[in-house]
Design a protein around this motif. Structure first.
Motif, PDB file in Angstrom:
ATOM      1  N   GLY A  53       4.657  39.164  23.323  1.00  0.00           N
ATOM      2  CA  GLY A  53       4.530  37.723  23.580  1.00  0.00           C
ATOM      3  C   GLY A  53       5.990  36.995  23.356  1.00  0.00           C
ATOM      4  O   GLY A  53       5.631  36.281  22.652  1.00  0.00           O
ATOM      5  N   GLU A  54       6.996  37.249  24.032  1.00  0.00           N
ATOM      6  CA  GLU A  54       8.625  37.098  23.970  1.00  0.00           C
ATOM      7  C   GLU A  54       8.138  36.302  25.600  1.00  0.00           C
ATOM      8  O   GLU A  54       8.822  35.359  24.811  1.00  0.00           O
ATOM      9  CB  GLU A  54       9.245  38.505  23.512  1.00  0.00           C
ATOM     10  N   LEU A  55       7.605  36.932  25.857  1.00  0.00           N
ATOM     11  CA  LEU A  55       7.663  35.854  27.446  1.00  0.00           C
ATOM     12  C   LEU A  55       6.335  35.414  28.011  1.00  0.00           C
ATOM     13  O   LEU A  55       5.396  36.250  27.972  1.00  0.00           O
ATOM     14  CB  LEU A  55       8.143  36.493  28.362  1.00  0.00           C
ATOM     15  N   GLY A  56       5.847  34.398  28.295  1.00  0.00           N
ATOM     16  CA  GLY A  56       4.771  33.346  28.576  1.00  0.00           C
ATOM     17  C   GLY A  56       4.284  34.462  29.463  1.00  0.00           C
ATOM     18  O   GLY A  56       5.191  34.562  30.917  1.00  0.00           O
ATOM     19  N   PRO A  57       2.651  34.677  30.176  1.00  0.00           N
ATOM     20  CA  PRO A  57       2.551  34.974  31.573  1.00  0.00           C
ATOM     21  C   PRO A  57       2.859  34.282  32.101  1.00  0.00           C
ATOM     22  O   PRO A  57       2.551  35.231  33.359  1.00  0.00           O
ATOM     23  CB  PRO A  57       0.801  35.225  31.247  1.00  0.00           C
ATOM     24  N   GLY A  58       2.765  33.294  32.225  1.00  0.00           N
ATOM     25  CA  GLY A  58       2.785  31.897  33.510  1.00  0.00           C
ATOM     26  C   GLY A  58       4.599  32.495  33.911  1.00  0.00           C
ATOM     27  O   GLY A  58       4.804  32.206  35.554  1.00  0.00           O
ATOM     28  N   PHE A  64      14.998  43.031  35.678  1.00  0.00           N
ATOM     29  CA  PHE A  64      13.531  42.543  35.662  1.00  0.00           C
ATOM     30  C   PHE A  64      12.232  43.646  35.472  1.00  0.00           C
ATOM     31  O   PHE A  64      11.157  43.218  34.369  1.00  0.00           O
ATOM     32  CB  PHE A  64      13.190  42.214  37.429  1.00  0.00           C
ATOM     33  N   PRO A  65      12.410  44.820  35.092  1.00  0.00           N
ATOM     34  CA  PRO A  65      11.401  45.772  34.893  1.00  0.00           C
ATOM     35  C   PRO A  65      10.919  45.502  33.343  1.00  0.00           C
ATOM     36  O   PRO A  65       9.922  46.029  33.067  1.00  0.00           O
ATOM     37  CB  PRO A  65      12.158  46.976  35.082  1.00  0.00           C
ATOM     38  N   LEU A  66      11.880  44.807  32.884  1.00  0.00           N
ATOM     39  CA  LEU A  66      11.402  44.134  31.396  1.00  0.00           C
ATOM     40  C   LEU A  66      10.245  43.407  30.871  1.00  0.00           C
ATOM     41  O   LEU A  66      10.230  43.344  30.180  1.00  0.00           O
ATOM     42  CB  LEU A  66      12.261  43.888  30.330  1.00  0.00           C
ATOM     43  N   ALA A  67      10.574  42.611  31.957  1.00  0.00           N
ATOM     44  CA  ALA A  67       9.259  41.307  31.869  1.00  0.00           C
ATOM     45  C   ALA A  67       8.128  41.790  31.365  1.00  0.00           C
ATOM     46  O   ALA A  67       7.151  41.121  30.486  1.00  0.00           O
ATOM     47  CB  ALA A  67       9.690  40.654  33.319  1.00  0.00           C
ATOM     48  N   GLY A 111       6.850  43.686  29.980  1.00  0.00           N
ATOM     49  CA  GLY A 111       7.054  44.381  28.030  1.00  0.00           C
ATOM     50  C   GLY A 111       7.437  42.825  28.021  1.00  0.00           C
ATOM     51  O   GLY A 111       6.358  43.386  26.487  1.00  0.00           O
ATOM     52  N   LEU A 112       7.647  42.453  27.741  1.00  0.00           N
ATOM     53  CA  LEU A 112       7.950  41.514  26.781  1.00  0.00           C
ATOM     54  C   LEU A 112       6.698  40.527  27.042  1.00  0.00           C
ATOM     55  O   LEU A 112       6.242  39.550  26.001  1.00  0.00           O
ATOM     56  CB  LEU A 112       9.327  40.307  27.613  1.00  0.00           C
ATOM     57  N   VAL A 113       5.751  40.076  27.989  1.00  0.00           N
ATOM     58  CA  VAL A 113       4.584  39.298  27.877  1.00  0.00           C
ATOM     59  C   VAL A 113       3.684  39.903  27.434  1.00  0.00           C
ATOM     60  O   VAL A 113       3.135  39.486  26.429  1.00  0.00           O
ATOM     61  CB  VAL A 113       4.022  39.816  29.489  1.00  0.00           C
ATOM     62  N   GLU A 114       3.633  41.670  27.347  1.00  0.00           N
ATOM     63  CA  GLU A 114       2.623  42.164  26.186  1.00  0.00           C
ATOM     64  C   GLU A 114       3.280  41.679  25.192  1.00  0.00           C
ATOM     65  O   GLU A 114       2.267  41.670  24.295  1.00  0.00           O
ATOM     66  CB  GLU A 114       3.044  43.789  26.707  1.00  0.00           C
TER      67      GLU A 114
END
Length: 92
Positions: free
Chosen positions: A24-29, A14-17, A19-22
């Motif tokens: 663009g690998e994971l949507g901000p939603g 979860f702490p990686l989420a 960074g993944l949003v930043e």
């Protein structure tokens, strides 16, 4: 996989989420729902009423139901139009 290992695995990644949003690998939603899952697991950990970390309660416990609902929302937010329901099987 033991029920508590699911939460521990989530806690590890979860702490990686953010960074993944930043990146663009994971949507901000999806981040809001992931934070919700984290809160559900924290609440379940603090619950002194009973053992919510067994396979036997995974299919009936309200906390686990909420975590599954939020996880499904993450999949939908990430483009899974109709994610399949997970098969829950307890091997003894």
């Amino acid at each position: 996989m033991p029920a508590d290992e699911i939460a521990l695995g989530f806690d590890d990644v979860f702490p990686l989420a953010g960074g993944l949003v930043e990146e663009g690998e994971l949507g901000p939603g999806a981040l809001c729902e992931l934070q919700g899952i984290d809160e559900v697991f924290e609440d379940m950990t603090r619950d002194a009423q009973g053992n919510r970390w067994t396979g036997a309660v995974m299919s009936t416990d309200a906390g686990w139901a909420r975590a599954r609902h939020l996880a499904r929302a993450v999949l939908v937010a990430e483009g899974e139009s109709d994610p399949p329901l997970p098969e829950i099987c307890v091997v003894r």
